[in-house]
Structure formats: C-alpha cells, structure tokens
Write a protein that holds these residues in place. Structure first.
Motif, PDB file in Angstrom:
ATOM      1  N   GLY A 250      46.178  45.830  62.595  1.00 52.35           N
ATOM      2  CA  GLY A 250      44.804  46.011  63.045  1.00 52.35           C
ATOM      3  C   GLY A 250      43.851  46.360  61.925  1.00 52.35           C
ATOM      4  O   GLY A 250      42.633  46.186  62.060  1.00 52.35           O
ATOM      5  N   ALA A 251      44.373  46.890  60.820  1.00 54.01           N
ATOM      6  CA  ALA A 251      43.540  47.257  59.670  1.00 54.01           C
ATOM      7  C   ALA A 251      44.350  47.051  58.401  1.00 54.01           C
ATOM      8  O   ALA A 251      45.582  47.177  58.404  1.00 54.01           O
ATOM      9  N   LEU A 252      43.640  46.748  57.322  1.00 53.31           N
ATOM     10  CA  LEU A 252      44.307  46.366  56.080  1.00 53.31           C
ATOM     11  C   LEU A 252      43.488  46.842  54.890  1.00 53.31           C
ATOM     12  O   LEU A 252      42.268  46.726  54.874  1.00 53.31           O
ATOM     13  N   SER A 253      44.189  47.399  53.906  1.00 50.91           N
ATOM     14  CA  SER A 253      43.552  47.690  52.615  1.00 50.91           C
ATOM     15  C   SER A 253      44.313  46.906  51.549  1.00 50.91           C
ATOM     16  O   SER A 253      45.539  46.831  51.590  1.00 50.91           O
ATOM     17  N   SER A 254      43.576  46.296  50.643  1.00 54.04           N
ATOM     18  CA  SER A 254      44.227  45.408  49.690  1.00 54.04           C
ATOM     19  C   SER A 254      43.810  45.706  48.260  1.00 54.04           C
ATOM     20  O   SER A 254      42.621  45.884  47.969  1.00 54.04           O
ATOM     21  N   ARG A 255      44.793  45.750  47.405  1.00 54.93           N
ATOM     22  CA  ARG A 255      44.508  45.706  45.972  1.00 54.93           C
ATOM     23  C   ARG A 255      43.824  44.375  45.674  1.00 54.93           C
ATOM     24  O   ARG A 255      44.126  43.355  46.297  1.00 54.93           O
ATOM     25  N   CYS A 256      42.892  44.388  44.771  1.00 56.69           N
ATOM     26  CA  CYS A 256      42.169  43.144  44.458  1.00 56.69           C
ATOM     27  C   CYS A 256      42.224  42.884  42.959  1.00 56.69           C
ATOM     28  O   CYS A 256      42.937  41.999  42.512  1.00 56.69           O
ATOM     29  N   TRP A 257      41.488  43.662  42.169  1.00 56.04           N
ATOM     30  CA  TRP A 257      41.537  43.490  40.720  1.00 56.04           C
ATOM     31  C   TRP A 257      42.590  44.431  40.134  1.00 56.04           C
ATOM     32  O   TRP A 257      42.857  45.486  40.716  1.00 56.04           O
ATOM     33  N   PRO A 258      43.228  44.096  39.035  1.00 60.41           N
ATOM     34  CA  PRO A 258      43.068  42.823  38.318  1.00 60.41           C
ATOM     35  C   PRO A 258      44.010  41.726  38.795  1.00 60.41           C
ATOM     36  O   PRO A 258      43.899  40.595  38.378  1.00 60.41           O
ATOM     37  N   ASP A 259      44.952  42.071  39.685  1.00 62.54           N
ATOM     38  CA  ASP A 259      46.072  41.180  39.983  1.00 62.54           C
ATOM     39  C   ASP A 259      45.654  39.778  40.432  1.00 62.54           C
ATOM     40  O   ASP A 259      46.229  38.777  39.974  1.00 62.54           O
ATOM     41  N   PHE A 260      44.701  39.703  41.345  1.00 61.20           N
ATOM     42  CA  PHE A 260      44.366  38.395  41.891  1.00 61.20           C
ATOM     43  C   PHE A 260      43.607  37.523  40.893  1.00 61.20           C
ATOM     44  O   PHE A 260      43.552  36.310  41.052  1.00 61.20           O
ATOM     45  N   PHE A 261      43.043  38.138  39.886  1.00 64.00           N
ATOM     46  CA  PHE A 261      42.418  37.357  38.818  1.00 64.00           C
ATOM     47  C   PHE A 261      43.452  36.961  37.761  1.00 64.00           C
ATOM     48  O   PHE A 261      43.480  35.821  37.298  1.00 64.00           O
ATOM     49  N   THR A 262      44.324  37.907  37.407  1.00 63.01           N
ATOM     50  CA  THR A 262      45.264  37.658  36.304  1.00 63.01           C
ATOM     51  C   THR A 262      46.533  36.950  36.757  1.00 63.01           C
ATOM     52  O   THR A 262      47.063  36.088  36.047  1.00 63.01           O
ATOM     53  N   SER A 263      47.068  37.292  37.933  1.00 64.26           N
ATOM     54  CA  SER A 263      48.340  36.739  38.387  1.00 64.26           C
ATOM     55  C   SER A 263      48.190  35.538  39.307  1.00 64.26           C
ATOM     56  O   SER A 263      49.133  34.773  39.491  1.00 64.26           O
ATOM     57  N   PHE A 264      47.013  35.397  39.902  1.00 64.89           N
ATOM     58  CA  PHE A 264      46.823  34.312  40.874  1.00 64.89           C
ATOM     59  C   PHE A 264      45.682  33.380  40.485  1.00 64.89           C
ATOM     60  O   PHE A 264      45.690  32.206  40.838  1.00 64.89           O
ATOM     61  N   GLY A 265      44.696  33.921  39.776  1.00 67.46           N
ATOM     62  CA  GLY A 265      43.595  33.090  39.309  1.00 67.46           C
ATOM     63  C   GLY A 265      42.463  32.900  40.287  1.00 67.46           C
ATOM     64  O   GLY A 265      41.472  32.227  39.988  1.00 67.46           O
ATOM     65  N   THR A 266      42.580  33.519  41.454  1.00 62.91           N
ATOM     66  CA  THR A 266      41.558  33.403  42.497  1.00 62.91           C
ATOM     67  C   THR A 266      41.426  34.756  43.187  1.00 62.91           C
ATOM     68  O   THR A 266      42.440  35.371  43.532  1.00 62.91           O
ATOM     69  N   PRO A 267      40.206  35.244  43.423  1.00 61.95           N
ATOM     70  CA  PRO A 267      40.039  36.571  44.039  1.00 61.95           C
ATOM     71  C   PRO A 267      40.435  36.575  45.507  1.00 61.95           C
ATOM     72  O   PRO A 267      40.452  35.532  46.169  1.00 61.95           O
ATOM     73  N   VAL A 268      40.717  37.771  46.004  1.00 64.09           N
ATOM     74  CA  VAL A 268      41.063  37.938  47.407  1.00 64.09           C
ATOM     75  C   VAL A 268      39.840  38.312  48.247  1.00 64.09           C
ATOM     76  O   VAL A 268      39.928  38.413  49.476  1.00 64.09           O
ATOM     77  N   CYS A 269      38.694  38.483  47.608  1.00 57.52           N
ATOM     78  CA  CYS A 269      37.478  38.970  48.281  1.00 57.52           C
ATOM     79  C   CYS A 269      37.163  38.168  49.546  1.00 57.52           C
ATOM     80  O   CYS A 269      36.953  38.729  50.628  1.00 57.52           O
ATOM     81  N   ALA A 270      37.097  36.851  49.428  1.00 56.96           N
ATOM     82  CA  ALA A 270      36.719  36.017  50.564  1.00 56.96           C
ATOM     83  C   ALA A 270      37.763  36.052  51.678  1.00 56.96           C
ATOM     84  O   ALA A 270      37.425  35.906  52.854  1.00 56.96           O
ATOM     85  N   VAL A 271      39.015  36.261  51.308  1.00 59.54           N
ATOM     86  CA  VAL A 271      40.062  36.401  52.325  1.00 59.54           C
ATOM     87  C   VAL A 271      39.805  37.639  53.171  1.00 59.54           C
ATOM     88  O   VAL A 271      39.912  37.593  54.409  1.00 59.54           O
ATOM     89  N   LEU A 272      39.456  38.740  52.535  1.00 63.81           N
ATOM     90  CA  LEU A 272      39.161  39.965  53.281  1.00 63.81           C
ATOM     91  C   LEU A 272      37.935  39.761  54.172  1.00 63.81           C
ATOM     92  O   LEU A 272      37.880  40.294  55.290  1.00 63.81           O
ATOM     93  N   ALA A 273      36.974  38.978  53.691  1.00 69.20           N
ATOM     94  CA  ALA A 273      35.807  38.667  54.514  1.00 69.20           C
ATOM     95  C   ALA A 273      36.214  37.905  55.772  1.00 69.20           C
ATOM     96  O   ALA A 273      35.705  38.174  56.871  1.00 69.20           O
ATOM     97  N   MET A 274      37.130  36.938  55.619  1.00 64.89           N
ATOM     98  CA  MET A 274      37.602  36.180  56.778  1.00 64.89           C
ATOM     99  C   MET A 274      38.300  37.100  57.779  1.00 64.89           C
ATOM    100  O   MET A 274      38.091  37.002  58.994  1.00 64.89           O
ATOM    101  N   LEU A 275      39.144  38.004  57.278  1.00 58.50           N
ATOM    102  CA  LEU A 275      39.848  38.929  58.165  1.00 58.50           C
ATOM    103  C   LEU A 275      38.864  39.822  58.907  1.00 58.50           C
ATOM    104  O   LEU A 275      39.005  40.063  60.118  1.00 58.50           O
ATOM    105  N   ASN A 276      37.852  40.325  58.194  1.00 56.35           N
ATOM    106  CA  ASN A 276      36.832  41.137  58.856  1.00 56.35           C
ATOM    107  C   ASN A 276      36.139  40.345  59.954  1.00 56.35           C
ATOM    108  O   ASN A 276      35.836  40.870  61.030  1.00 56.35           O
ATOM    109  N   ASP A 277      35.885  39.074  59.695  1.00 54.74           N
ATOM    110  CA  ASP A 277      35.244  38.227  60.691  1.00 54.74           C
ATOM    111  C   ASP A 277      36.141  38.017  61.906  1.00 54.74           C
ATOM    112  O   ASP A 277      35.650  37.817  63.020  1.00 54.74           O
ATOM    113  N   LEU A 278      37.445  38.068  61.685  1.00 57.11           N
ATOM    114  CA  LEU A 278      38.405  37.877  62.775  1.00 57.11           C
ATOM    115  C   LEU A 278      38.709  39.167  63.533  1.00 57.11           C
ATOM    116  O   LEU A 278      39.534  39.175  64.445  1.00 57.11           O
ATOM    117  N   GLY A 279      38.071  40.275  63.136  1.00 56.81           N
ATOM    118  CA  GLY A 279      38.266  41.536  63.830  1.00 56.81           C
ATOM    119  C   GLY A 279      39.332  42.430  63.247  1.00 56.81           C
ATOM    120  O   GLY A 279      39.693  43.446  63.848  1.00 56.81           O
TER     121      GLY A 279
END
Length: 446
Positions: A250-279
C-alpha cells in the motif's frame, strides 16, 4: 481486509425524561447511519447493565461511539472497556430544554463519570464531542473520528516496502520493522534496489509495452525521451508495479540516487509518479516515514498526496513552496499543461515529471517524524494550494498557509523537523489529529 465496524452504544438509566432521551436517540441513529454504512445500533436505548451486555455480546467494533443518552454511572463504561480495546468516542448530548423545570438528560454529568473511568484505564487521549445530533460541528467531529479510526484499522493491514537504504545523510527516513509494527501496526518489508533493477533488466521490449503505453496515456512528451531511457523506464515500472501487486503493497519508499543513474542509467522518479497515480503512496530517497505520511493522507482523501521539500518562503504572499525532482502523481498536474516529462534537474537523465501542481482550496501539510528523543510526532498545518506554474525543474506546489508562513518555517526548523513533507489534497487536519491521538503520537500543529 475485514470490514470496518462501528458500534453506537447509548447508555443511560430509566429515571430521567425518556421522551426527550428517545428523541435524541432517534436523531443520533439517523446521523450516524448517514455518515457510514458500517455502524451497528441497538434496537433501543441501553438503560440497564443487562441490556448493555446483551448488545455488547453481539458486536466486534473497531470504534465505539459511547453516548450518555441520559446520565449513567461508571459501571456502564467499565463494562465496555472490559470487553474492548478499540478507540472510543465519548459523545455528550446538549440538554434539550432549560426552563427552570426538570433536568431531562443530565448527559454531561454522565460524560464526566465515563471520562474519569476511561482515563483511569486507558493511556491514549480521549476522543470527545459535545452537542446535539443536528449540529454541523458535531457531525463534522464525529465524521473525522470515524475516518481516523478506519485508517487506524487499515494501518494494521498495511504492507509498506522499503526499496533500498536511505542515502548517506538521509537517515531520518529509515524505519525498523518492529518499530513500524509497534507504532502503526503495519508490516515493513525490505528489498534491495538491485533486486528490482535486475528484475527489470530481464524484461523484453514486448513484455513492457503495456506499461509504456499506460505511462504515455498519463503524461505529455514521453516520446521525446531517448528510446533506451524510455524503454528502461517501462522495465522498472513493470518491476515495481508487479512487486507491489504480488505483495499487496500500500505504500513504498525507494532509494533513487545514485543507484538508478549509475547502475541502471534511468531514474526511478517517473515510476514513483505512476505508482502515486495508481493510489500507492510512493516516496523517494527511501523515506519510509514520508511514505507513511502520504499513505495516511491518501486514505483520508482518496486522491494522491504530493511529496516534497520546503524550498522557498514568500513572506509577503504568505506561502511556502514544496518541491521535488519529479515524482508527483500525474493527476496532480495543472491544466492545461498536464504531466509534462523532462529530465532530472541534476543528472540530466529522464524521464522525470515536470509540472506545477493543480490548485486546491484546502490542503493539509503533514509529516510523521521523530523528535530529538526518538519519539514519534506529527507536523500538521493547513492552507490553500495556489494555481502556480512550475517553480523549479521538477514538480512543485505553492501553499498559502492559514497561519503565518514565516513563523511556520522558523519554528519548524528550530524544532528539528525532517525536510520531507506530504501535501495532502483536502482539509483533513481534524482526522489526522484524531488518528495521531489514537496512535499515541504527539501533535505539533502550526
């Protein structure tokens, strides 16, 4: 989740003016049943211990509305407390007639008797309302307590996940599983960010098409993001969404920087936005208490809450600007601009969200945090979200506070509050205050 249950318990004795008491009983039942379908009411006033016990035998409440429909001695309240440990709202009826004649109800004296017993046997603050069922203030107070008690029960069924650890210097958001269970009744699940990154990397382009299409429907300009980042965003969106769904999160907290920039190459920011939109309440920088604050606000209003830092004070306008780098729910975006897609303000990699939030006549700024002794406390203030455009790269909302914004900033900084807050779209200050009292959390109202 089990059904939320309220019990209306109208206690009294038959030696007062029963015609007046019956009128108040009928009006009280009408009020409570208009507020919720979850209330159980007796067929008659409970004017003896035997009648009280017979009614109590058939209920399993999450909230008790204990009303002195007339005076009743403390034995009635003691019997209720002996059986149940759920929150209690004590309701005193206003004396219907003052004419120099008979005292009709004597409800207020009964309230003192009941409250004395409750305080002797309970630690948490007492929920209390005074007035007749026709009064709007009484209706509002009772409704707030009902909503708070419902969220309190929902917290006991909440699975909240921490994806990765807080970055260095952000330990204020780090939670412990036993502490979360003790304070809120919620189950804290922990998973490393790399686990979801590895899951995301294994998806094919075809497997994430639906997630990419969903995000494109919610946003403006996603097609301008470089193809690799766009598809990698869809991969991590699917990984997070499926983890949430499979684990009833029902709720989620996520590490974002630096991992998603250095290890994945794409931020997680927009993913968290989608989850917020989904409730699903989703906070970045692994701030679990921030996610908890968002969850409570979202359960009370039925719509997403904004998560961000207080970054600017305008004394003349009496406003505080809250901002973050692009995780706000798409549905919070101002029109006609909509939920624009951009790049991270520091790393210059996308997609992130870029917009000013829509206006709202009443918002509540809220944060569950800890004081210098490690005890839980809650920051609460209210105001209006103004129709302001984006203030900085990322997402922002400008709040005109009811009280002096300058004093709010100065006093909350001096009090040592954490730098993350939830801006809840709705006036839920009364509900949050009642919930914090039920949870034994200190209320710091600004």
């Amino acid at each position: 989740m089990q059904k939320f249950n309220i019990a209306y318990v109208p206690i009294g004795v038959p030696t007062f003016h029963l015609e007046s008491a019956q009128k108040e009983f009928d009006k009280s039942v009408k009020l409570l049943t208009s507020l919720t379908e979850c209330v159980g009411v007796p067929d008659e006033m409970l004017l003896s211990i035997d009648k009280l016990n017979a009614f109590l035998d058939g209920i399993n409440p999450d909230l008790i509305v204990l009303q002195n429909v007339t005076f009743a001695n403390s034995a009635y309240t003691a019997e209720v407390l002996r059986r149940f440990d759920c929150p209690i709202l004590l309701w005193t009826l206003r004396e219907p007639v003052i004419d120099g004649g008979r005292l009709r109800l004597n409800s207020l004296t009964g309230a003192y008797s009941a409250a004395n017993t409750i305080k002797q046997l309970r630690d948490e603050p007492l929920q209390y309302v005074y007035g007749s069922p026709e009064e709007e203030s009484v209706k509002a107070q009772i409704n707030a307590v009902i909503k708070a008690a419902k969220v309190k029960k929902e917290l006991r069924n909440l699975n909240i996940v921490s994806v990765g650890h807080t970055p260095e210097g952000f330990g204020f958001g780090r939670a412990l599983d036993n502490e979360m269970l003790k304070a809120f009744g919620a189950k804290l699940i922990s998973i490393e960010a790399r686990e979801l990154i590895d899951t995301a990397k294994a998806y094919s382009d075809e497997e994430v098409e639906n997630y990419l299409a969903d995000a494109q429907n919610r946003t403006v300009g996603l097609e301008c993001t470089p193809e690799k980042n766009r598809k990698d965003f869809a991969r991590i969106y699917k990984a997070y969404a499926e983890f949430v769904r499979n684990n009833n999160i029902g709720a989620l907290s996520s590490r974002c920087w630096p991992d998603f920039f250095t290890s994945f190459g794409t931020p997680v920011c927009a993913v968290l936005a989608m989850l917020n939109d989904l409730g699903v309440a989703a906070a970045c920088e692994a701030d679990t208490y921030g996610a908890m604050s968002m969850y409570i606000g979202m359960r009370l209003t039925g719509q997403p809450a904004f998560f961000g830092d207080p970054v600017s004070l305008d004394e003349k306008e009496n406003t505080i600007t809250f901002w973050h780098c692009g995780t706000a729910a798409c549905s919070l975006a101002r029109e006609p601009e909509g939920a624009q897609i951009g790049v991270h303000c520091n790393r210059k990699i996308g997609p992130t969200l870029e917009f000013g939030c829509k206006p709202c006549e009443r918002v509540t700024v809220f944060r569950i945090g800890k004081n210098e002794k490690g005890n839980f406390r809650a920051f609460i203030c209210s105001g209006e979200a103004l129709p302001k455009p984006k203030q900085f790269n990322g997402t922002s909302v400008v709040v005109k506070t009811d009280s002096c914004a300058e004093n709010i900033v100065k006093s909350s900084v001096k009090a040592g509050f954490e730098p993350h807050f939830a801006v809840v779209y709705g006036d839920v200050k009364a509900e949050i205050s009642a919930l914090c009292e039920m949870l034994g959390i200190e209320i710091c109202e600004y």
